[in-house]
Enzyme design. Structure first.
Site, short mmCIF file in Angstrom:
data_model
loop_
_atom_site.label_atom_id
_atom_site.label_comp_id
_atom_site.label_asym_id
_atom_site.label_seq_id
_atom_site.Cartn_x
_atom_site.Cartn_y
_atom_site.Cartn_z
N HIS A 448 10.67 32.62 66.73
CA HIS A 448 10.34 32.76 64.43
C HIS A 448 9.94 34.17 65.09
CE1 HIS A 448 8.07 32.68 60.89
NE2 HIS A 448 9.38 33.36 61.59
N HIS A 453 10.06 39.11 64.62
CA HIS A 453 8.72 39.83 63.99
C HIS A 453 8.21 41.37 64.53
CE1 HIS A 453 7.33 37.33 60.17
NE2 HIS A 453 7.85 36.25 60.23
N HIS A 639 16.40 35.75 61.42
CA HIS A 639 15.10 35.25 61.12
C HIS A 639 15.19 34.18 59.70
CE1 HIS A 639 11.56 35.92 58.12
NE2 HIS A 639 11.04 35.87 59.32
N ASN A 643 13.37 31.27 59.83
CA ASN A 643 12.00 30.81 59.37
C ASN A 643 12.41 30.12 58.19
OD1 ASN A 643 9.77 32.23 58.68
ND2 ASN A 643 10.72 32.31 56.73
N ILE A 790 7.47 37.63 54.78
CA ILE A 790 7.18 36.37 54.08
C ILE A 790 8.63 35.89 52.73
CG2 ILE A 790 5.87 36.27 51.92
CD1 ILE A 790 3.96 34.57 53.33
#
Length: 790
Positions: A448, A453, A639, A643, A790
């Site tokens: 992750h 990121h 992602h 996530n 997010i």
């Protein structure tokens, strides 16, 4: 004489008309420009915030020309007062130009704008500055506090790492390299203005944070009453997911909370929520909604390696017994597994590609001695799995290893075999929990954080520094960078920092980032595309079939859905590149594009520039398309896959514990007697305590939410991002490809023959359902946003 285009007279903004766009107040101004008849076609607009004391956000400028046509300038940027910036803002027309095809009047302006964004690498950044520069991760520790000393990662052979955006904060006098921090949890940071959350999203994220922390309050209050351990699974479910009859929150809990939240404002919001109404319970996670005991089964344990929140770690076993990178053989032998393969021999199983491994051994062993001094009990693990005739995986053996007591590299290993009853059954459950702990840490820190990121941020910086807003590749990548730099900065300030949430909840503790640095030392960008990743892990082989790959586990939901999404992305990117680049020579001769690629390889990911296999040469249209497809895959689908399933599976802490407090007991030990007397109590005393579990839940509840302003794969924030009708038609085709993926995902999830699509826990695999409409928000467990946010 200047080499620049003609400049029209100024037109002041006065008497705007106010309106609402959702919750956002917007003011629209109508102005008139008077120019000579031979002025030409406008290619840029200059904007000065001369009189306002504060910044404003400029959405767009639409220029209506006398001959019934219009020109659109897509701005979407904060404009700060001239007295602060001492410069006007420049916005270009929404037509894309390769550098060599830029209208002559815009050539110098294009170059000046890029140079202003690069800065000079000096000084502390001010809020209004739009400067993109690189820095190491030197802002996680505090050398003035012995408990918070952390190594700087990035820029050295011992600690390689991707770069972050430079903030220019003061450097500590203690070690001369670490940026100073005012607080353990620090929100005083610089981000270029256009990388920040919109005010609406910031408000929404803060509300999610308040909600999560409020969820945390009641379990924490119960800690004072019942102690810091859950006494039973029933109590765990009741305390975490049931609304209390009366809120039992006292002053001690609120005082603890006060020192844990990022700001006094957040604390006041939580305190108000606690006072006015019973804090909402945590939502019941999907993994226990249909069957609260299914998570214990071996089939679900194995299925989550293919369709859970970390489906990117499992590999096909290439050598039996497994061998470490240093050549040391595993303690697993043929005797351990041959009876579990039915009428298939080990040799046959290897030849038929039916043996797989979840390997958390090699990268962990060098750190275990240090990690286990932090009050945790962690092994390095290997789990072997057998592919059954029905397409499901069966775990056949688990090896748990520790470094020996001596100084050498010898190991102490124990092997556990599947069992369902008695002491052997209890030991098997404990061994699976230790494997889950390893996988939880790898998932959060590597799959992750590091591989999405951290890996994407250097590309954002390089794009802003080297590709003009007029460059077609800048326009292609723009939506895939939304909010990433802001969320990464928050992560460094709250999660990854010394004493932050990840150090308090995940097993590596203060060695987390250092360990991720060691793993980054083997990272290759070329291996991040889904097809290459599957080939590397031995989960697929090259073939002549459509798509060019054959999966060795046909019912591998992440790979099956992911390959369809990958091919849709790749088709869109290739058609986009072909629209602008008609030969390989045009790619090789694009000065901005080559400067971008040089920035990425030698600075942003400069610690990996020595590995030639890490990067493609950007000298052909094909290599450009492969590179851009891989980057977009990482930022969007990869992602999403690692996530947005976090709460569904890790929202029930026993299923995905983040650390262990006890080792598996040895035969004849007092601990073994305790296990045999009360297996459930021993298990709950081994996995994270109440405080750690609820803090982790509060975090992943926020991370797993889709916010209302997300823009999903195939979407654009506005329809005016380009004036090129052919590109808009290509985007429509991309959306239709993604809708076809959605239909096939739904069909597969209904097929009872595909057992890994739902498994014993009956959680359908939807993490790579694109959700092109983008209508559902919250804990949906589906949808692929364009960007790492997010």
């Amino acid at each position: 004489e200047t080499g620049k285009g003609k400049l029209s007279p100024e037109a002041p903004l006065r008497g705007g008309k106010k309106s609402k766009h959702g919750k956002t107040s917007t003011t629209t101004y109508h102005v008139t420009f008077v120019v000579d008849a031979d002025f030409g076609t406008p290619g840029a607009v200059s904007v000065r915030n001369g009189n306002r004391a504060d910044r404003f956000f400029l959405r767009h400028v639409r220029l209506e020309l006398a001959e019934d046509r219009s020109i659109h300038f897509e701005c979407n940027s904060w404009v700060y007062p001239y007295k602060k910036t001492a410069a006007d803002r420049l916005f270009f027309v929404n037509t894309s130009y390769l550098p060599s095809k830029t209208p002559e009047a815009l050539v110098l302006l294009r170059d000046e704008e890029l140079r202003s964004l690069r800065g000079d690498g000096k000084g502390e950044r001010k809020d209004w500055e739009r400067i993109y520069d690189y820095d190491r991760y030197n802002d996680l520790g505090n050398p003035d506090n012995p408990e918070h000393v952390r190594p700087v990662v990035g820029g050295t052979r011992t600690h390689p790492y991707p770069r972050r955006c430079r903030t220019g904060r003061a450097i500590s006098n203690t070690d001369g390299v670490t940026e100073t921090r005012k607080h353990v949890i620090n929100l005083d940071f610089y981000i270029p203005p256009d990388e920040r959350f919109s005010p609406g999203k910031l408000e929404e994220v803060l509300k999610l944070g308040v909600q999560a922390v409020t969820h945390f309050v009641i379990p924490e209050a119960r800690t004072l009453v019942h102690g810091n351990d859950f006494k039973s699974m029933e109590q765990l479910r009741k305390d975490l997911y049931s609304r209390p009859v009366q809120p039992a929150v006292d002053g001690e809990v609120m005082e603890r909370l006060k020192s844990s939240v990022p700001s006094h404002k957040t604390y006041k919001q939580v305190a108000k929520a606690v006072k006015e109404e019973h804090p909402a319970k945590f939502p019941i996670p999907q993994v226990i909604q249909q069957d609260p005991e299914a998570w214990r089964s071996d089939e679900e344990f194995a299925r989550e390696m293919l369709a859970g929140l970390n489906p990117v770690a499992i590999k096909r076993l290439q050598t039996f017994p497994p061998v470490s990178s240093g050549g040391k053989r595993s303690s697993i032998t043929a005797e351990h597994i041959k009876s579990q393969l039915g009428d298939v021999t080990i040799e046959m199983a290897m030849h038929q590609k039916r043996l797989y491994i979840l390997d958390h051994h090699d990268y962990l062993m060098p750190y275990l001695r240090r990690i286990n001094t932090l009050g945790v009990c962690i092994y390095a693990s290997r789990t072997l799995l057998f592919l059954k005739a029905d397409g499901t995986l069966k775990p056949v053996v688990i090896e748990l290893s520790l470094p020996s007591d001596g100084e050498g590299d010898t190991e102490l290993s124990r092997v556990f075999l599947p069992a369902t009853h008695g002491t052997e059954g209890h030991l098997w459950q404990l061994a699976k929990a230790h494997v889950s702990v390893n996988d939880s840490g790898y998932h959060q820190l590597i799959s992750h954080w590091l591989f999405t990121h951290a890996a994407v941020e250097p590309f954002i910086i390089a794009t802003r520094r080297q590709l003009s807003a007029m460059h077609p590749i800048h326009k292609l990548l723009e939506p895939h960078f939304k909010d990433t730099m802001q969320i990464n900065t928050l992560a460094r300030s709250i999660l990854l920092n010394a004493g932050g949430i990840l150090e308090r909840t995940m097993y590596p503790g203060k060695y987390a980032v250092e360990m991720s640095s060691a793993i980054y030392g083997d990272w290759r960008f070329t291996e991040q595309s889904l097809p290459n990743d599957l080939l590397k892990r031995g989960m697929a082989s090259s073939s002549n079939e459509p798509g060019g790959l054959t999966l060795h586990i046909e019912d591998y939901p992440y790979a099956v859905d992911g390959l369809e999404v990958w091919h849709a992305i790749d088709g869109w990117v290739r058609s986009y590149c072909a629209h602008f680049y008609h030969s390989d020579k045009e790619v090789d001769g694009d000065a901005e594009l080559q400067a971008w690629w040089h920035d990425v390889r030698t600075v942003g990911h400069g610690d990996r520039q020595g590995d030639q296999a890490c990067w493609l040469a950007l000298d052909t249209v094909d290599h450009l398309a492969q590179t851009l497809s891989t980057l977009i895959w990482i930022a969007s689908a990869l992602h999403a896959a690692v996530n947005f399933g976090q709460y569904a599976y890790a929202g029930f802490p026993p299923n995905r514990p983040t650390r262990c407090r006890r080792f598996v007991p040895l035969p004849g030990s007092p601990e073994m007697t305790q296990l045999e007397a009360d297996p459930e109590k021993f298990f709950l005393e081994m996995v994270p305590d109440r405080f750690t579990a609820t803090l982790g839940l509060a975090l992943i509840e926020v991370l797993s939410n889709h916010t209302s302003d997300e823009v999903y794969l195939g979407q654009r924030a506005t329809s005016t991002w380009t004036d090129d009708g052919q590109l808009l038609r290509l985007l429509d085709r991309f959306r239709e490809d993604l809708r076809r993926v959605e239909r096939r995902v739904e069909e597969r999830n209904k097929d009872p023959r595909l057992k890994n699509r739902r498994g014993p826990a009956k959680v359908p695999y939807t993490l790579l359902f694109p959700d092109v409409a983008g209508q559902e928000k919250g804990l949906t467990g589906k949808g692929i946003p364009n960007s790492v946010s997010i």
